[in-house]
Design a protein around this motif. Structure first.
Motif, short mmCIF file in Angstrom:
data_model
loop_
_atom_site.label_atom_id
_atom_site.label_comp_id
_atom_site.label_asym_id
_atom_site.label_seq_id
_atom_site.Cartn_x
_atom_site.Cartn_y
_atom_site.Cartn_z
N ILE A 259 0.64 -0.87 -0.24
CA ILE A 259 0.26 0.03 0.12
C ILE A 259 0.33 1.40 0.25
O ILE A 259 0.54 2.27 0.33
CB ILE A 259 -1.06 -0.11 1.15
N SER A 260 2.28 1.18 -0.55
CA SER A 260 3.16 2.67 -0.13
C SER A 260 2.55 3.53 -1.27
O SER A 260 2.11 2.40 -2.67
CB SER A 260 4.77 1.82 -0.55
N GLY A 261 2.71 4.69 -1.55
CA GLY A 261 2.34 4.50 -2.49
C GLY A 261 2.66 5.63 -3.47
O GLY A 261 2.50 5.40 -5.13
N ALA A 262 4.21 4.65 -3.48
CA ALA A 262 5.16 4.79 -5.01
C ALA A 262 4.61 3.13 -5.71
O ALA A 262 4.55 3.41 -6.96
CB ALA A 262 6.95 4.64 -3.72
N ALA A 263 3.91 2.39 -4.93
CA ALA A 263 3.65 1.35 -4.97
C ALA A 263 2.32 1.55 -6.43
O ALA A 263 2.15 0.97 -6.89
CB ALA A 263 4.25 0.38 -4.58
N ILE A 264 1.91 1.63 -5.98
CA ILE A 264 0.37 2.49 -5.85
C ILE A 264 0.47 3.23 -7.17
O ILE A 264 0.05 2.79 -8.30
CB ILE A 264 -0.75 3.03 -5.06
N ALA A 265 1.29 4.84 -6.89
CA ALA A 265 1.74 4.93 -8.39
C ALA A 265 1.49 4.57 -9.59
O ALA A 265 1.85 4.83 -10.59
CB ALA A 265 2.27 6.41 -7.90
N ARG A 266 3.21 3.74 -9.51
CA ARG A 266 3.40 3.14 -10.21
C ARG A 266 2.72 1.62 -11.17
O ARG A 266 3.34 1.19 -12.13
CB ARG A 266 5.12 2.39 -10.05
N GLY A 267 1.66 1.66 -10.42
CA GLY A 267 0.78 -0.01 -10.45
C GLY A 267 1.84 -1.23 -10.53
O GLY A 267 1.25 -1.99 -11.53
N LEU A 323 -0.32 4.51 2.13
CA LEU A 323 0.88 4.87 3.12
C LEU A 323 1.66 6.38 1.80
O LEU A 323 2.08 5.90 0.73
CB LEU A 323 1.89 4.04 3.58
N LEU A 324 1.53 7.80 2.21
CA LEU A 324 1.29 8.92 0.62
C LEU A 324 3.15 9.90 1.62
O LEU A 324 2.53 10.21 2.38
CB LEU A 324 0.51 9.28 0.40
N GLY A 338 1.54 12.22 5.81
CA GLY A 338 2.35 12.20 6.70
C GLY A 338 2.98 11.27 7.39
O GLY A 338 3.52 11.08 8.17
N HIS A 339 3.12 10.00 5.73
CA HIS A 339 3.96 9.01 6.27
C HIS A 339 5.75 9.23 5.58
O HIS A 339 6.19 8.04 5.48
CB HIS A 339 3.55 7.58 5.35
#
Length: 453
Positions: A259-267, A323-324, A338-339
């Motif tokens: 659920i890390s924003g980096a993984a979500i943004a990259r798909g 998590l962003l 705030g992560h």
């Protein structure tokens, strides 16, 4: 009085503020500076003798500058003018030629922390000497060697550290905090020849007074090593797998990575379409709490100066948030949670703090009582986890369960499944303890594949 090489907070704030101001004068449109400093002392002890004493002191600073939608980061351990002047100029020159990043930039001012709680993460008692640490390590090893069946020692260790973090941004944030850590460990060997087995125990806390007794750590290390003697192999089959708290936190760690924003943004996450959905069984809730008193990963604000808070990531099985940090939030059209976490050498990225799965209602005994055949895992080997698909395959050792009881030790086993299915078929026990940065109670997972003989 405390003896420490860590700079007083106002001095570190002065250094960070100076870096930001000079970066702007050199042409940066915005800037942030991070100063990280610390000291540590550790000893190693084996078979009644002091093996090693290590002491380190360090100070590192990082500067990130922005020109339009371009950014650059530099770091240095040299605080002299001869080093800082060229470093600032170099950072600005790098930013001018860096590729554009539409999502980079400082956090919005309204999100910045303006005050924060006292987290009690800085032990104010006098720091230990090398002799103090050696005495603790010796006591732990002596207790381990006294356990019947223990034949050798892999050694014991004890350590102490104190670190300070200072962050200043041109958006109006300035903050600093310090924290301590104390720990000791012991590793014991049992058996003879090719039949030897090893196990360990440790304790780690922010305050030395909260540590387990050294003798208890050593005794438990010895008892665990003896328990593992004469392991067997088992046939390949599908059975419930029970994860000891030493390893169950790894399952929570796999979830947080997904659920890390980096993984979500990259798909590139197997949970990229799961927001709001039931990811775990309804008996499970998962929390990230940066403000936990004396927490091993507690911090008063995040790596961008953003106000952080206790966040329910999973509530009764349902996924509630990603998590962003600021950049991944902008990429997803959301607001940072705030992560943000960072070092001095580059931009922030999303990360957890004190992450844990809440305790369930069943005792461990009740959790395994109806298992006719199953595996109780105490150690994992390898990292065979595919974050894109959720496929999970890791080496394991532990104990075989027969008719609700621990029957015998087992080794050379592979445990396999898919994290999507594992999460939905997971039941927690009531034995949650906060011993790591990421914690979970004993956890039972149904229908996993065991590859043995």
């Amino acid at each position: 009085m405390r003896s420490s090489t860590t700079l007083p907070a106002d001095t570190a704030l002065d250094i960070a503020s100076m870096l930001v101001e000079r970066a702007k004068r050199a042409g940066a449109e915005a800037a942030e500076a991070l100063v990280v400093e610390g000291t540590s002392l550790g000893v190693s002890w084996r078979l009644g003798k002091l093996e090693d004493v290590e002491r380190s002191e360090g100070r590192d600073l990082g500067l990130r500058v922005f020109i339009g939608k371009r950014q650059a980061s530099v770091s240095s351990t040299d605080l002299t003018e001869a080093a800082l002047g060229p470093m600032i100029e170099r950072a600005v020159a790098m930013a001018r030629v860096a590729p554009e990043d539409p999502y980079c930039g400082l956090a919005e001012p309204h999100l910045l922390a303006r005050d924060w709680p006292d987290l009690d993460i800085d032990d104010r008692s006098d720091p230990p000497s090398a002799e103090d640490l050696a005495a603790v390590a010796a006591e732990a090893e002596e207790a381990a060697l006294a356990v019947k069946g223990v034949t050798n020692s892999s050694g014991a260790g004890a350590s102490y550290g104190r670190s300070g973090v200072t962050l200043v941004t041109s958006a109006g944030f300035a903050g600093a905090y310090a924290g301590t850590s104390s720990s000791f460990s012991c590793s014991a060997l049992a058996g003879e020849g090719t039949g030897m087995e090893r196990d360990y125990e440790f304790s780690s806390r922010r305050h030395a007074a909260d540590l387990d007794k050294a003798a208890d750590i050593g005794r438990r290390a010895g008892e665990k090593a003896v328990r593992r003697l004469n392991p067997r192999k088992v046939n390949s089959q599908s059975v419930p797998v029970v994860y000891d708290p030493r390893v169950s936190g790894g399952l929570v760690g796999h979830f947080s990575g997904a659920i890390s924003g980096a993984a979500i943004a990259r798909g590139t996450s197997f949970l990229k379409k799961a927001m709001g959905a039931g990811v775990f069984s309804k008996s499970i809730s998962i929390v990230d709490d940066p403000h936990m008193k004396r927490g091993l990963r507690s911090k008063p604000f995040d790596g961008e100066g953003v106000k952080n808070r206790r966040t329910m990531l999973i509530e009764e099985g349902r996924l509630t948030t990603w998590l962003l940090d600021t950049a991944t939030a902008r990429q997803l059209g959301l607001e940072t949670t705030g992560h943000a976490a960072r070092g001095t050498g580059g931009p922030p990225s999303p990360s957890t703090t004190n992450l844990y799965m809440e305790a369930g209602c069943l005792t461990v005994r009740e959790l395994i009582a109806d298992i006719r055949q199953g595996l109780y895992v105490t150690e994992m080997i390898g990292m065979g986890v595919n974050g894109v698909t959720g496929d999970y395959s890791r080496g394991a050792s532990g104990f075989w369960i027969e008719n609700g009881d621990i029957a015998f030790p087992v080794s050379e086993i592979t445990v396999a499944g898919n994290l999507k299915d594992m999460f939905l078929n997971m039941t927690p026990a009531d034995d949650l303890e906060f011993r790591y940065g990421t914690n979970a109670p004993t956890v039972r997972v149904e229908g996993m594949t065991i590859a043995g003989t």
